[in-house]
Enzyme design. Structure first.
Site, short mmCIF file in Angstrom:
data_model
loop_
_atom_site.label_atom_id
_atom_site.label_comp_id
_atom_site.label_asym_id
_atom_site.label_seq_id
_atom_site.Cartn_x
_atom_site.Cartn_y
_atom_site.Cartn_z
CB ILE A 29 -0.89 0.02 1.27
CG1 ILE A 29 -1.64 -1.31 1.47
CG2 ILE A 29 -1.84 1.23 1.26
CD1 ILE A 29 -2.73 -1.61 0.49
CD1 TRP A 153 7.34 -2.12 9.50
CD2 TRP A 153 7.78 0.07 9.44
NE1 TRP A 153 6.87 -1.56 10.66
CE2 TRP A 153 7.12 -0.21 10.66
CE3 TRP A 153 8.15 1.39 9.17
CZ2 TRP A 153 6.81 0.75 11.60
CZ3 TRP A 153 7.86 2.37 10.12
CH2 TRP A 153 7.21 2.04 11.31
CG ASN A 154 13.06 1.92 9.99
OD1 ASN A 154 13.46 0.81 9.63
ND2 ASN A 154 13.53 2.55 11.03
CE LYS A 177 10.41 -11.83 7.51
NZ LYS A 177 9.60 -10.65 7.14
CB VAL A 231 12.50 -4.78 22.46
CG1 VAL A 231 12.87 -5.64 23.65
CG2 VAL A 231 13.49 -3.62 22.32
CD GLU A 251 21.98 -2.78 15.13
OE1 GLU A 251 21.47 -1.90 15.84
OE2 GLU A 251 23.19 -2.99 15.09
N GLY A 253 14.73 -1.73 19.17
CA GLY A 253 14.11 -0.42 19.37
C GLY A 253 14.82 0.45 20.41
CB CYS A 285 15.69 2.11 15.58
SG CYS A 285 17.15 2.34 14.57
CD GLU A 382 10.95 1.77 19.12
OE1 GLU A 382 10.48 0.61 19.08
OE2 GLU A 382 11.99 2.10 18.55
CD GLU A 459 22.82 -3.82 11.18
OE1 GLU A 459 22.01 -2.89 11.22
OE2 GLU A 459 22.69 -4.83 10.45
P1 NAD Z 1 8.98 -5.97 13.92
O1 NAD Z 1 9.75 -6.43 15.11
O2 NAD Z 1 7.51 -6.06 13.95
O3 NAD Z 1 9.43 -6.81 12.63
C1 NAD Z 1 10.77 -6.85 12.20
C2 NAD Z 1 10.94 -8.02 11.26
O4 NAD Z 1 10.87 -9.24 11.99
C3 NAD Z 1 9.89 -8.13 10.16
O5 NAD Z 1 10.53 -8.49 8.96
C4 NAD Z 1 9.00 -9.25 10.67
O6 NAD Z 1 8.34 -9.95 9.64
C5 NAD Z 1 10.00 -10.14 11.35
N1 NAD Z 1 9.46 -11.03 12.36
C6 NAD Z 1 8.38 -10.83 13.17
N2 NAD Z 1 8.24 -11.89 13.99
C7 NAD Z 1 9.22 -12.77 13.71
C8 NAD Z 1 9.59 -14.05 14.22
N3 NAD Z 1 8.91 -14.63 15.21
N4 NAD Z 1 10.67 -14.67 13.70
C9 NAD Z 1 11.39 -14.08 12.72
N5 NAD Z 1 11.08 -12.88 12.19
C10 NAD Z 1 10.01 -12.22 12.68
O7 NAD Z 1 9.50 -4.51 13.65
P2 NAD Z 1 8.91 -3.42 12.61
O8 NAD Z 1 7.59 -2.98 13.14
O9 NAD Z 1 9.03 -3.91 11.24
O10 NAD Z 1 9.97 -2.23 12.78
C11 NAD Z 1 9.92 -1.30 13.80
C12 NAD Z 1 10.87 -1.69 14.93
O11 NAD Z 1 12.18 -1.89 14.41
C13 NAD Z 1 11.00 -0.59 15.96
O12 NAD Z 1 11.02 -1.15 17.25
C14 NAD Z 1 12.35 0.03 15.65
O13 NAD Z 1 12.95 0.67 16.71
C15 NAD Z 1 13.12 -1.16 15.18
N6 NAD Z 1 14.24 -0.73 14.34
C16 NAD Z 1 15.51 -0.86 14.82
C17 NAD Z 1 16.59 -0.43 14.07
C18 NAD Z 1 17.99 -0.55 14.58
O14 NAD Z 1 18.90 -0.53 13.78
N7 NAD Z 1 18.23 -0.66 15.87
C19 NAD Z 1 16.37 0.12 12.81
C20 NAD Z 1 15.06 0.23 12.34
C21 NAD Z 1 14.00 -0.20 13.12
#
Ligand code: NAD
Length: 485
Positions: A29, A153-154, A177, A231, A251, A253, A285, A382, A459
């Site tokens: 979307i 996704w960011n 993935k 997290v 990496e 939140g 993040c 967060e 990283e």
């Molecule tokens: P999310 O944790 O919902 O998903 C992250 C990824 O993990 C997705 O690809 C998802 O499909 C996958 N996933 C979910 N459950 C899983 C499982 N049980 N086993 C394996 N993979 C699984 O995060 P989001 O909503 O996509 O992104 C936002 C979060 O990411 C925020 O908390 C943000 O702070 C964090 N983030 C961290 C960094 C960093 O470098 N520290 C960078 C960007 C985003």
């Protein structure tokens, strides 16, 4: 008519696009309009198997190439990414909703930086010679093997490159993935690596939700998992990886503090707070979402912040004048709006914003709350949206203790003209990626990552090499072997 963002197929395995429409359809979307622009399918078990077996088979030959050869391919991929920056940025904007003004300078470009940097390091990965009198030990820096990358996704292009480039530089292969929310950009990274000369199968992309991620993480052929995510997901993935004794990089939140002392340059501090809260509409993040301002400059700081935040241009992300885009999804918008309501209910004062923007798409006004206290939900959790919490403080000792009073530890920043204090405060803050008189810079040369619940591993920089390789040590005896019997 097919939208230009629609990929040829959902997955990229063994050097080509692969489809299996039996997988759950995932709509893509465009956040600025709510329009469906593409569909991909989640990987079926057959696709997961194809990707893992291909990556496993490709890794050995890739690791046998010299570092110079691997590095050349990565650097060629960097050049291709830079040449196509405009098209890749448009795709990134479709994938995430982030304004083109940002994606033109922050996404494919930072991905290219990672490919170039790790391409440059690939030839210099060597071991040591350790003399022991007549005998000696030598060490070899070897690849881990098959690595899995899982993205948030960011920053879909950047995350694929931040994980893929160091993994490949060290001689690993990768199955990546992307987040199901932004499945498009990583496919382009895979395409470009092939064009640059990477052997088929060393970098593969499969789509899917957590279930597919789980299937990758638990597969016994996988040697390492690198996740960017929240997290709670990190805890699950770390535990699953531990069961198979796999290497991990997490990496995760944050709820990072940005501390502004009363001697700081106000405009620079306001600029830091804006960069640390409103870039990518707050979906970063490392954001400094708890802005601690020393009482003496509080009102001056808030007035200037409100004035400058008022200059944000919300609008069509494809218009380069737009400086502030929508939330990535309707769901994320609703989560953030829920936090804004919580902030109001719990007594924080709205300085600006505080509502959905009156336009199509998932836009939220850049929002600043003042008089936030440490116990409020908006100061503890967060939010991952454009919501800045401004908290007051009196003394250095007090602010350091309050800044550290969180489970997270990703980033921290300080603004002050007193450099002794700046270094002392940073030294006392529990965070992995810190800033003095700046916020949210992430050059590939600098290590990036968190402490406490914000993650493990780093990283970027030479640190990332340590997390995508392992050391073999070899004892060489020059004389006879003595034995007890
Ligand atoms: P999310 O944790 O919902 O998903 C992250 C990824 O993990 C997705 O690809 C998802 O499909 C996958 N996933 C979910 N459950 C899983 C499982 N049980 N086993 C394996 N993979 C699984 O995060 P989001 O909503 O996509 O992104 C936002 C979060 O990411 C925020 O908390 C943000 O702070 C964090 N983030 C961290 C960094 C960093 O470098 N520290 C960078 C960007 C985003």
């Amino acid at each position: 008519m097919t939208h230009p963002a629609q990929p040829k197929a959902s997955h990229f395995i063994n050097g080509e696009y692969v489809e299996d429409t039996a997988g759950t359809p995932i709509p893509v979307i465009y956040a600025a309009t709510g329009e469906q622009i593409a569909t991909v399918h989640a990987a079926t078990p057959a696709i997961v198997e194809q990707a893992l077996s291909t990556a496993k088979a490709a890794q050995k030959e890739w690791a046998k190439m010299t570092g110079t050869e691997r590095g050349r391919i990565l650097r060629r991929a960097a050049d291709i990414m830079r040449d196509r920056n405009h098209d890749l940025s448009v795709l990134e904007t479709y994938d995430t909703g982030k304004p083109l003004q940002e994606t033109l300078v922050a996404d494919a470009t930072s991905g290219a930086d990672a490919l170039e940097y790790f391409g440059g390091l690939a030839a210099s990965l060597t071991g040591e010679h350790i003399p022991l009198g007549e005998d000696w030990v030598y060490t070899k820096r070897e690849a881990l093997g098959l690595c899995v990358g899982i993205g948030a996704w960011n920053y879909p292009t950047q995350i694929a490159c931040w994980k893929g480039a160091p993994a490949l530089a060290c001689g690993n292969s990768m199955v990546f993935k992307p987040s199901e929310t932004t499945p498009l950009c990583a496919l382009k990274v895979a395409e470009i690596l092939i064009e640059a000369g990477a052997p088929a199968g060393v970098f593969n992309v499969v789509q899917g939700m957590g279930e597919v991620g789980g299937a990758l993480v638990t597969d016994p052929r996988v040697d390492k998992v690198s996740l960017t995510g929240s997290v709670p997901t990190g805890k699950k993935v770390y535990a699953a990886a531990a069961a198979g004794m796999k290497h991990v990089t997490m990496e995760l939140g944050g709820k990072s503090p940005l501390i502004i002392f009363d001697d700081a340059d106000i405009d620079n501090a306001v600029g830091g707070a804006i960069n640390g809260n409103f870039y990518s509409s707050g979906q970063v993040c490392s954001n400094g979402t708890r802005v601690f301002v020393q009482k003496g400059i509080k009102e001056k700081f808030l007035a200037r912040l409100a004035e400058r935040t008022g200059n944000a241009i919300l609008g069509d992300p494809m218009d380069e004048a737009t400086s502030f885009g929508p939330m990535v999804t309707e769901n994320q918008m609703n989560i953030v709006l829920g936090y804004i309501e919580k902030g109001k209910e719990e007594g924080a004062r709205v300085i600006c914003g505080g509502a959905r923007a009156d336009m199509d798409g998932y836009y939220i006004q850049p929002t600043v709350f003042a008089d936030v206290t440490d116990e409020m939900t908006i100061a503890r959790e967060e939010i991952f949206g454009p919501v800045m919490s401004v908290l007051d403080f009196d003394t250095e000792e007090e602010v350091v203790a309050r800044a550290n009073d969180t489970e997270f530890g990703l980033s921290a920043g300080v603004f002050t003209k007193d450099f002794t204090r700046a270094h002392r405060v940073i030294g006392n803050l529990e965070a992995g990626s810190c800033f003095i008189n700046s916020y949210n810079d992430a050059p590939v040369e600098a290590p990036f990552g968190g402490v406490k619940a914000s993650g493990v591993g780093r990283e970027n920089s030479k640190e990332a090499i340590k997390h995508f390789s392992q050391v073999k040590s070899v004892y060489v005896r020059m004389g006879d072997v003595e034995a007890a019997f």
